[in-house]
Scaffold this active site. Structure first.
Site, short mmCIF file in Angstrom:
data_model
loop_
_atom_site.label_atom_id
_atom_site.label_comp_id
_atom_site.label_asym_id
_atom_site.label_seq_id
_atom_site.Cartn_x
_atom_site.Cartn_y
_atom_site.Cartn_z
N TRP A 353 0.59 -1.34 0.14
CA TRP A 353 -0.10 -0.17 -0.40
C TRP A 353 1.04 0.89 0.05
CZ3 TRP A 353 -2.24 2.45 4.93
CH2 TRP A 353 -1.48 1.86 6.11
N ASP A 354 1.98 1.21 0.17
CA ASP A 354 2.94 2.18 0.35
C ASP A 354 2.59 2.88 -0.52
OD1 ASP A 354 3.58 0.19 1.98
OD2 ASP A 354 6.33 0.95 2.48
N GLU A 496 0.99 -2.80 12.56
CA GLU A 496 1.65 -4.60 12.46
C GLU A 496 1.96 -5.13 14.17
OE1 GLU A 496 4.28 -3.86 9.07
OE2 GLU A 496 2.79 -4.35 7.64
N LYS A 610 3.28 0.13 16.23
CA LYS A 610 4.01 0.29 15.39
C LYS A 610 4.31 1.41 14.69
CE LYS A 610 6.44 -2.35 11.57
NZ LYS A 610 6.42 -3.56 10.86
N GLN A 611 2.99 2.05 14.36
CA GLN A 611 2.97 2.77 13.81
C GLN A 611 1.51 3.52 13.17
OE1 GLN A 611 3.06 -0.53 10.80
NE2 GLN A 611 2.74 1.32 9.15
#
Lengths: 781, 781
Positions: A353-354, A496, A610-611
């Site tokens: 998806w980046d 994640e 994580k993000q």
């Protein structure tokens, strides 16, 4: 870890390394890598070092080493090695000493330059200059130039150079050893073919020698060995005398669009012929041609100008644009962008998806044609996405979490690194249950459409993607008798560190949005584009799909913010998990350090992310949530987020800017830049961070520039960092090129195209612009 | 090229390297390699270097990388690397400086020892001792010990060590990346499986740390990566303090006889359990056990003692015996000896006639049981040999020129290095037309039988090999209407610089001999071993075969010596070819230099030989030719022979000795020793020269010792070199161990077994010996 980097020559568009350490090669190899979207060449040195990573990847040439591994970009033969034996001594910077060392990448011209004076262990002093380009003009060409000058002694120099096919991907060999050939003892050709995808790589190379401007033929011999072909040359130089070596190489593969229909023999002939013509031009012409292509096709059309107290800020965005160009396969819509570009083995050249969420906006707003090409890639992978859905007992298009060649479908590897508790490998669940990507791609289609108005694209590709992902989501929903609602259970969201969660807010909202958008467009084309409607109805059964959308959409469970503090649960259980002191990990310079203390199963049970996850949702669907909610969640989640993903910082930067915290936004921008440009000499080991590099552009244009597509509209709400005096850049919106110039006092917007009126939102008002507009900046905060 | 070697500690059985050069690693890696016949471990260093070749081969584990390549021994995971970071500095002898350097292989104990004091670039002085064995006691075990002492500074040491499966065979990866596992954070296990032959390799390893005699657990972390698993340890040492690291590893494969019937999981458990028990013993016990096995199983039973003016002569033969032991797979008759042993990638682990003609005599005369095992291997490959015959439209057993796993049949690669004229790869014809190997194997069977009288072997295996190769030869013969004789056209003889020749003397005579021997044995068993006869008749149709032998044998064209000068034509055209001045190439230190000036097609048309051809014939069938003929041909062919094959010098040495030219024989012996032990630091790059090493024994026992099997009889005709005072050694002949002690005055022969009378020839007379005999040496010449 001591930094070797030097960014002081920002005005010359140069990133430099000021000293050499053969233990710390990774970073510079990756961040100074060369390329043109067709191929990516890591900037390993001509001489070889133990800890080097020599990589030459050709976009889209995926191969699977073994049925137990996933497909990946194979590491092609090394063409750039040139080894010197000087008066019998192997030249390496690890021996003897050196002075006046510089290694520089000129981002403007795409030329790598390295120079120093080497003092051999015997005391011979030699002045070396190495130059190298991967041509942006002729995507198959690599050119090198080496200037060698004897300073204090006469030198007998032996030079070994050729084509080395012993390269592997961390030990996996993707090629068979193919034909080797010398033509006229001067041109070397080496063919290797991928073992599973049967792609022929034709590597052709030649070296030329000059003293002054006069070419000469040194004494030479030719060597063929297992998986390599090379020549050995002998040259003598008197003290004070210099020589120049030019090595010109090209790479062709049987997968290249411009080589379709050619037999291997014809391809060999073509490569040789082209090599001779490139050799005839010589390095300086080739480098000039390529620099001109950079000027004309990149810098002239997408200039971002930053006037900042720190020159680094300008350099950083140019660095990002440089890498965005070299990572993107402009030449072929059967390929997308890898998560490490084509600058390293990391993520195997796969697209995530980046591409759509972190990189595509750059192209949507600066080069819509290229944005469209990237979306066409996703369209061409629909058969694989449909197969993945079927294999998982769903319907519609379930895009692979990791994507490679068109037909490959899901290519996420199944096993990761060691679990510190069990001592066994960790299972990677993304390929199975990280499903939000299907909505992300639909979102990207919509964003492209809104920004460009490219109806032909929508009719041909776009609607089908949005409809078929919506069909996937309706088949994915799980009905609960308990609350009579549809849920999406057992997923991985963007964060994640939370595997196997139910009702991940990002996923549920994006699925809802996807279905809603599909219904809206279905209504629209049924009314206005009957031909498109009927064609897609035949393929997708739109009538049946619509009934299901209508039935399920409003019964999708969408998490709500808590009454008491406005915090929205990231998933069903996140807010109930153990909350530990993360300060040790928040301060870390390296990512992933928590895994030295916990395994993923344990991290899964803690309130640690994580993000960006919820924050990502606010970023994409920003019109749907109030600023109060955004702030409340920022305050809750950011302290629990380790930013262990390179996708995290830029999103947080944009949101911090949105929330008006300029200092924090600027700080997050700096941190985002440091992912590749920072002090950590190992961070880019496996390649640059493509999403982070796309994110750098987002920080500037979305964040500080305040440019966004919100609910289909262009919104411009700049908030410059304190240190910046002026920011200007060009964006394209519905076919009109707009130049924005922003300083602390004013925002000037000029419609460079000036053919159509552009509507945009600013400060809560709607503006229409045909030529030029100056607005006072009132958000001084 | 400067030699780094030191052979002055010959009395301690030590070959040593006195200085280190990271450009010249090949030779020492190969000649100091460790092994036990099961595995071969090149002696690459613990720390890593750019130009190292780390090899771990397990005998018989052949795999084919791709259908276009031939099968080869795959390079297993690296177990021996131990990397040190000392006060942040990577330890490598390429940086900083060092003193008191020694690297030594003790041939007697099979232990490798390396020591030096390293002065880091920062000035830290560290005393290092590295020890390593591959156990001869437990063939699966590798043990290492490192002693590290801080001399002048406190040290923070980081140590990285584990199992690295990224090794390849010059770029070809033979393994899939398999399971990785830590047990209790201490034991590492890494499994990889060959891609085509599906052999599982289980590598298990552990490190232990000691200060003084106390073990301790340093701070550590565990890392799993693609194709590797390793641990990182941190240790601090005060100035003056030392520590010891022991690394114990083992290697098991699913092909091992002792692992048959185990599931992979059971094999993993077994490997782990065995590792723990080896670890518990510790390095010193493991090394002691292994040294004891060397003493008991090698040195006690096969001592060759040389009293020479040059101590090197004694060392050289021990070196040869050391390598003969580690290259020979005593443990498994499904395997033979590779042309480079198991000490390098060269010749891919394949077996050639080198085994039977150059190495087997050592075993026949010193360890007949092992000789038999090696011949059993050939028997087990008969199905492949028959298939090769069929595929070439012949009958019988056509042994492959290169042989690997039992069923593989012919495995000679088809393509070699560059043709300097055409620029293309050279075709290798040996696999197609170098056919003498079938007779060579029959010859070896006969030689074994004559020396041992092992009738059971003959009945079970030997006769079948001799008959079926004879059947091949009769089917191979080509009738000429012109001379009404049978010819063998279009072959390569032993001299590989003559391809596609007709009537190669060696081939024709050996084929003739093969058929003659088959007829003799057929007659014999028909009369004396009816059961064997009938069994083989059923398999081979002996009756039909015999008729054909009878019909064709005496019509085989056998070249004769020229009337005028006694020169026998090596083949039909050799003597008619252009004769050029070879002095430039005869003087060369490196082999194959002629190919810098000529291609093989051109060399084919010149009177130049790579190696013994006619001379080889005189050596094997020596009773058939007079001394005058031998000398005439020596004088003709030797000046035209470049000795570009490592098989050439020892044969010439033996023949020079036979002809009474002691000085020349001794000179040729020295040259033969220098193939691996000489000054050329690159000569053993791809592994030691197994045939040459077998040849070293032949020089001494066949040449100087004058021991030979001639026409089925033992002949003893010693001729010591001038420099030698005494030579003594033990041989076995028909079950009796004979100790020969030779000096300038006398030959003493003692029958150590003393159970049966041994008959031998000496000085034209026949002797019978039950106990001891002293004979005066009368060939003073």
């Amino acid at each position: 870890m001591k930094t070797l980097m030097d960014y002081t020559r920002a005005e010359d568009w140069v990133i430099a390394e000021k000293a050499f350490n053969s233990e710390l090669l990774d970073k510079v190899e990756a961040i100074m890598s060369l390329g043109n979207g067709y191929m990516g060449l890591r900037s390993a040195t001509e001489e070889r070092y133990l800890k080097e990573t020599r990589n030459l990847f050709v976009a889209g040439t995926f191969n699977k080493f073994h049925e137990d591994e996933v497909t990946e970009l194979p590491n092609g033969a090394d063409l750039i090695s040139i080894e010197f034996f000087i008066n019998g001594e192997y030249f390496t910077l690890d021996k003897g000493s050196y002075r006046d060392y510089r290694r520089e990448l000129n981002i403007r011209t795409g030329e790598l330059h390295r120079c120093f004076i080497w003092i051999s262990p015997k005391g011979d002093e030699i002045d070396f200059h190495f130059y190298r380009i991967v041509s942006l003009k002729d995507i198959h060409v690599i050119a090198q130039r080496v200037e060698v000058k004897a300073i204090n002694k006469d030198l007998d120099i032996k030079i070994l150079s050729g084509i080395d096919g012993r390269m592997t991907n961390s030990g996996s060999q993707h090629f068979t050893d193919g034909e080797k050939r010398f033509y006229h003892k001067k041109y070397m050709q080496f063919i290797q073919s991928t073992t599973e995808s049967n792609i022929d790589f034709v590597h052709t190379s030649t070296l030329s020698f000059f003293k002054g401007n006069m070419s000469f033929e040194p004494e030479s011999s030719t060597i063929m060995d297992r998986r390599r072909i090379y020549s050995s040359f002998k040259v003598s130089l008197k003290a004070g005398e210099g020589m120049t070596i030019e090595k010109v190489s090209n790479v062709h593969t049987s997968r290249d669009l411009d080589n379709q229909g050619l037999s291997l023999e014809e391809l060999q002939d073509k490569a040789l012929k082209e090599l001779k013509s490139a050799e005839a031009k010589g390095y300086i012409s080739l480098a000039h041609e390529s620099a001109k292509a950079w000027e004309e096709t990149v810098w002239n059309s997408c200039d971002i100008s930053i006037s900042s107290a720190e020159a680094f800020d300008q350099l950083a965005i140019r660095f990002a644009q440089y890498h965005l160009r070299i990572m993107t396969p402009y030449h072929d819509n059967r390929m997308s962008i890898g998560a490490k570009g084509i600058s390293g083995e990391g993520y195997k050249g796969h697209s995530f998806w980046d591409t759509e969420i972190f990189i595509l906006p750059y192209y949507i707003f600066t080069n819509p044609k290229e944005a469209r090409r990237l979306l066409e890639y996703r369209y061409l992978t629909l058969p694989g996405a449909r197969r993945k859905a079927r294999e998982n007992n769903y319907r519609g298009a379930m895009f692979p979490w990791e994507s490679a060649w068109l037909e490959d479908g899901e290519v996420t590897p199944v096993w990761g690194s060691a679990d510190i508790v069990t001592g066994m490998r960790t299972k990677i669940w993304s390929g199975f249950i990280e499903q939000h990507i299907s909505a992300d791609i639909a979102f990207a289609v919509w964003q492209y459409y809104m920004a460009t108005g490219d109806q032909e694209f929508m009719d041909t590709y776009g609607y089908e993607i949005i409809f078929d992902t919506a069909i996937f989501w309706t088949s994915r929903l799980e009905y609960s008798e308990e609350d009579k609602l549809y849920h999406i259970n057992d997923v991985v969201g963007p964060d994640e560190y939370k595997e196997h969660v139910d009702d991940n807010a990002f996923t549920n909202y994006m699925a809802y949005w996807n279905i809603e958008k599909a219904m809206e467009y279905c209504d629209h084309i049924k009314a206005n584009s009957k031909e498109v409607y009927h064609r897609l109805d035949k393929v997708l059964d739109l009538r049946g799909a619509y009934r299901e959308w209508l039935d399920k959409k409003d019964k999708i469970y969408l998490p709500r913010a808590r009454e008491e503090d406005g915090v929205m649960p990231q998933d069903k259980t996140y807010l109930t998990l153990e909350d530990i002191d993360l300060s040790k990990y928040k301060k870390q310079e390296q990512v992933g350090l928590m895994f030295l203390d916990y395994n993923l199963e344990q991290v899964n049970k803690l309130q640690v992310s994580k993000q960006a996850d919820i924050m990502m949702l606010f970023f994409l669907l920003e019109g749907r949530f109030s600023m109060d909610i955004k702030k409340a969640n920022w305050n809750y989640y950011e302290p629990r987020t380790l930013h262990d993903s390179s996708l995290s910082l830029s999103t947080h930067c944009v949101l911090a800017s949105d929330m008006g915290d300029r200092a924090l936004a600027y700080n997050l921008y700096k941190r985002a830049c440091r992912i590749d440009l920072g002090e950590n000499m190992h961070s880019s080991k496996d390649g640059i961070h493509a999403a982070s590099i796309g994110g750098m552009w987002q920080c500037i244009v979305y964040g500080f520039g305040g440019v966004r597509m919100v609910d289909g509209h262009l919104r411009i709400e700049p908030r410059l960092p304190e240190a910046w005096r002026e920011l200007s850049f060009t964006i394209e919106w519905r076919g009109q090129a707009l130049r924005l110039t922003i300083d602390k006092q004013k925002l000037i917007i000029e419609n460079l195209t000036g053919k159509e009126e552009v509507t945009f939102l600013h400060g809560g008002r709607t503006y229409r612009l045909l030529h030029k507009l100056e607005l006072a900046m009132n958000d001084k905060k």
